[in-house]
Write an enzyme that holds these catalytic residues in place. Structure first.
Site, PDB file in Angstrom:
ATOM      1  N   TYR A 140      -7.392  29.644  35.470  1.00 54.19           N
ATOM      2  CA  TYR A 140      -6.823  30.142  36.728  1.00 54.19           C
ATOM      3  C   TYR A 140      -7.206  31.610  36.896  1.00 54.19           C
ATOM      4  CZ  TYR A 140      -3.216  32.011  39.838  1.00 54.19           C
ATOM      5  OH  TYR A 140      -2.542  32.682  40.828  1.00 54.19           O
ATOM      6  N   ASP A 174      -3.087  25.306  28.968  1.00 55.94           N
ATOM      7  CA  ASP A 174      -2.513  25.279  30.311  1.00 55.94           C
ATOM      8  C   ASP A 174      -2.621  23.839  30.809  1.00 55.94           C
ATOM      9  OD1 ASP A 174      -1.974  25.427  33.050  1.00 55.94           O
ATOM     10  OD2 ASP A 174      -2.769  27.463  33.203  1.00 55.94           O
ATOM     11  N   ARG A 229      20.530  37.127  31.636  1.00 54.18           N
ATOM     12  CA  ARG A 229      19.212  37.420  31.111  1.00 54.18           C
ATOM     13  C   ARG A 229      18.989  36.800  29.729  1.00 54.18           C
ATOM     14  NH1 ARG A 229      17.661  42.440  29.446  1.00 54.18           N
ATOM     15  NH2 ARG A 229      19.420  43.427  30.510  1.00 54.18           N
ATOM     16  N   LYS A 236       3.909  24.315  40.544  1.00 53.22           N
ATOM     17  CA  LYS A 236       3.009  23.275  41.031  1.00 53.22           C
ATOM     18  C   LYS A 236       3.661  21.895  40.920  1.00 53.22           C
ATOM     19  CE  LYS A 236       0.075  26.722  41.422  1.00 53.22           C
ATOM     20  NZ  LYS A 236       0.553  27.820  40.603  1.00 53.22           N
TER      21      LYS A 236
END
Length: 401
Positions: free
Chosen positions: A131, A196, A77, A221
């Site tokens: 988005y 973005d 982590r 993507k």
């Protein structure tokens, strides 16, 4: 054998090589010296150490600055060597000091909002469209943030003393509207601008060169590029990266090592894929623009593989009519995808807000892949239906900024 590499310092910031070269070699510079060609995958969740005093000191250092611990890894982590290779490579491609990877693009955006909110800066200025889930996260205040929506010209006037972030997406999802990033960054003053850059990728634009302080990607993507990875990443300065790592450690939105490996592999072909798909997209734009069944075409001035278009007929019939093109949400894969934003990706945004942002009911979004363009057009041509009796077309290739 050292499975990881140093992601800090001058090596992480070097931008002297061409982007295509960096895409192939960044994050892998140490492999040949280790007698390796493919990057190793470190699947460990924990790492042995017989010196607990030293471990305590390293954890204290991480808690103070969020800097990656010196020496061997501590726990999955806190960080992973395979994921660190991807982070190094993406930072080099975006021209930033560092990058921090997350389990999804929304996890990455959430971490940014949590970092700014922890500093008492919960107000966000944002430009639509974004988005759909990004829009919803801000509008619903799910992380305690408050948002002011504005157009790019209104950013400066929307700033408040508690503004922690300005957020834009350019080209925007799904209308492909573009923002003058340099002008917006100037309007932000001391407030960080988060861009973005999912649609453009660093192949088409590098927002940090225009004044953005943070660059967000849904790595699911184009960075992954094959529809088999879920991931997000923020490219930024090292100080911000440290804070993001601390949030990632506390909230657990970590990226799996196998995903990190696939993303690093995806980056190596990113420039080739984006340019080839963009060439296909440009040809489809030319044909759609001339087609009387299409009312309007949206395509950004910087190019790219994303196309949006409004039809005179029923958009749902187009979705139902494709056979080669995949009717599915998401984008950036090697195969072509089509979806109806008002029904899927932006359904969670209020109808009035959708329409005001240009996400109208007859809009379709096309993520153009690497198939032969003649085959793609044949499929679209059939799905668009009969040409007879259709009103004359009104087209627009959008080129803002």
């Amino acid at each position: 054998m050292d499975l990881g590499m140093d992601t800090r310092g001058a090596d992480a910031r070097r931008t002297t090589r061409a982007l295509a070269t960096e895409a192939v070699h960044a994050g892998r510079d140490d492999l040949a010296r280790q007698g390796l060609h493919a990057p190793p995958i470190d699947l460990s969740t924990t790492y042995p150490s017989y010196d607990s005093r030293a471990e305590a000191a390293r954890i204290d250092a991480f808690a103070t600055t969020g800097a990656e611990p010196d020496g061997p890894p501590v726990y999955g982590r806190l960080g992973n060597p395979t994921v660190a290779r991807f982070e190094t490579a993406l930072a080099r491609l975006e021209g930033t000091e560092a990058a921090v990877a997350f389990a999804s693009g929304m996890a990455a955006l959430s971490a940014v909002l949590l970092v700014r909110g922890s500093m008492g800066l919960r107000h966000v200025v944002a430009v639509r469209p974004l988005y759909g889930c990004s829009d919803h996260l801000l509008t619903a205040g799910l992380l305690g943030s408050e948002v002011t929506w504005t157009d790019p010209a209104g950013v400066a006037d929307a700033l408040r003393p508690d503004t922690g972030l300005v957020l834009v997406e350019s080209p925007a999802n799904p209308t492909l509207a573009e923002v003058d990033l340099r002008a917006v960054a100037h309007a932000c003053g001391s407030v960080p601008l988060l861009v973005d850059n999912t649609f453009a990728t660093p192949v088409l634009q590098r927002p940090a060169e225009h004044g953005a302080r943070m660059v967000l990607h849904s790595a699911t993507k184009y960075l992954g590029g094959h529809g088999d990875v879920l991931a997000g990443v923020v490219a930024c300065d090292e100080e911000t990266a440290g804070r993001l790592r601390q949030v990632r450690f506390a909230t657990g939105g970590v990226l799996h090592p196998l995903a990190g490996y696939l993303l690093l592999r995806g980056l190596s072909t990113l420039p080739v894929r984006v340019r080839a798909a963009s060439a296909n997209a440009a040809e489809l734009v030319r044909r759609l623009t001339a087609d009387p069944r299409v009312a309007r075409v949206h395509y950004p001035s910087i190019g790219g593989a994303m196309v949006s278009f409004e039809v005179h007929g029923d958009p749902h019939e187009v979705i139902a009519g494709v056979r080669l093109i995949t009717p599915a949400v998401s984008l950036g894969s090697v195969d072509t995808l089509i979806q109806h934003p008002a029904s899927i990706s932006h359904r969670i945004v209020g109808a009035d807000d959708r329409r005001e942002a240009g996400v109208v009911d007859r809009l379709l979004r096309l993520s153009v892949g690497l198939e032969d363009v003649e085959d793609l057009w044949a499929d679209l041509d059939t799905a668009l239906g009969e040409r007879a009796g259709v009103a004359p077309s009104r087209t627009e290739a959008m080129a803002q900024g």
